[in-house]
Design a protein around this motif. Sequence first.
Motif, short mmCIF file in Angstrom:
data_model
loop_
_atom_site.label_atom_id
_atom_site.label_comp_id
_atom_site.label_asym_id
_atom_site.label_seq_id
_atom_site.Cartn_x
_atom_site.Cartn_y
_atom_site.Cartn_z
N ILE A 1 1.00 -1.40 -0.25
CA ILE A 1 -0.25 0.23 -0.19
C ILE A 1 0.23 1.23 0.10
N VAL A 2 0.81 1.60 -0.52
CA VAL A 2 1.31 3.73 -0.57
C VAL A 2 0.36 4.77 -0.09
N VAL A 3 0.74 5.25 1.10
CA VAL A 3 -0.20 6.65 1.54
C VAL A 3 -0.39 7.14 0.37
N GLY A 4 -1.83 7.95 0.66
CA GLY A 4 -2.49 9.26 -0.47
C GLY A 4 -3.17 8.96 -1.25
N THR A 5 -3.96 9.14 -1.45
CA THR A 5 -5.70 9.05 -2.62
C THR A 5 -4.79 8.89 -4.13
N SER B 1 -7.39 7.09 1.74
CA SER B 1 -6.51 7.58 1.37
C SER B 1 -4.96 6.96 1.29
N TYR B 2 -5.11 5.97 1.08
CA TYR B 2 -3.93 5.22 0.60
C TYR B 2 -4.80 4.02 -0.59
N HIS B 3 -3.64 3.34 -1.17
CA HIS B 3 -3.95 2.57 -2.32
C HIS B 3 -3.04 1.36 -2.55
N TYR B 4 -3.16 0.32 -3.07
CA TYR B 4 -1.86 -0.72 -3.80
C TYR B 4 -1.15 0.15 -4.15
N ASN B 5 -0.24 -0.04 -4.09
CA ASN B 5 1.07 0.21 -5.57
C ASN B 5 0.10 -1.16 -7.19
N PRO B 6 0.09 -0.55 -7.78
CA PRO B 6 -0.92 -1.78 -8.60
C PRO B 6 0.62 -2.63 -9.08
N THR B 7 1.82 -2.72 -9.68
CA THR B 7 2.34 -3.36 -10.21
C THR B 7 2.89 -4.44 -8.73
N THR B 8 2.09 -3.81 -7.78
CA THR B 8 2.10 -5.24 -6.37
C THR B 8 0.53 -6.31 -6.17
N VAL B 9 -0.11 -5.70 -6.74
CA VAL B 9 -1.38 -6.52 -5.97
C VAL B 9 -0.87 -8.00 -6.67
N ASP B 10 -1.97 -8.65 -6.01
CA ASP B 10 -0.91 -10.31 -6.77
C ASP B 10 -2.50 -10.86 -5.62
N PHE B 11 -2.67 -12.56 -5.60
CA PHE B 11 -4.25 -12.91 -4.66
C PHE B 11 -3.24 -13.93 -4.34
#
Length: 150
Positions: free
Chosen positions: A82-86, A94-104
């Motif tokens: 996760i990255v702090v920031g919208t 106020s946070y989101h996943y870094n798209p390149t790190t998302v997995d299942f």
Amino acid sequence: MRRILPGIAALAAVATLGLAAPAQARQTEAAPQAAWGAAYFEFTDSGNDKFVFKLTDPAKIQHARDLLSGATTDRPSVIGTIVVGTAAYNPNWSYHYNPTTVDFFDVATEVCDAGIDYVEEHLSEVGGAFLPGNTWCPWSSQLVREVSAP
């Protein structure tokens, strides 16, 4: 010697064509993947909060779609950094996943488990003892739907 040189030249040409063909095949296979672009998905957790994340990897996009369609039940939960920031696609948090790190995943360590709202409330602690390395794996995450790009 005159007969050997044309033979070597012919072998070199065949070898070059043999090497070029797989490269062309790789380019052809990669072209549809590049056309996929990004896809956005929403998941919920045990608190019924909703969280939207972005995927850019074609295989992961397909896996998410397969989960939603019921084509698979493997690795149903979401993990990533996760990255702090919208993010425009996830404006409620106020946070989101870094798209390149998302997995299942099927199973993950407890140290990365937390609810969506709990992460929001303890965002200043992320990266220390709470969610070390900013890795978040909400065990109760369940994909709900694919959403439109913002």
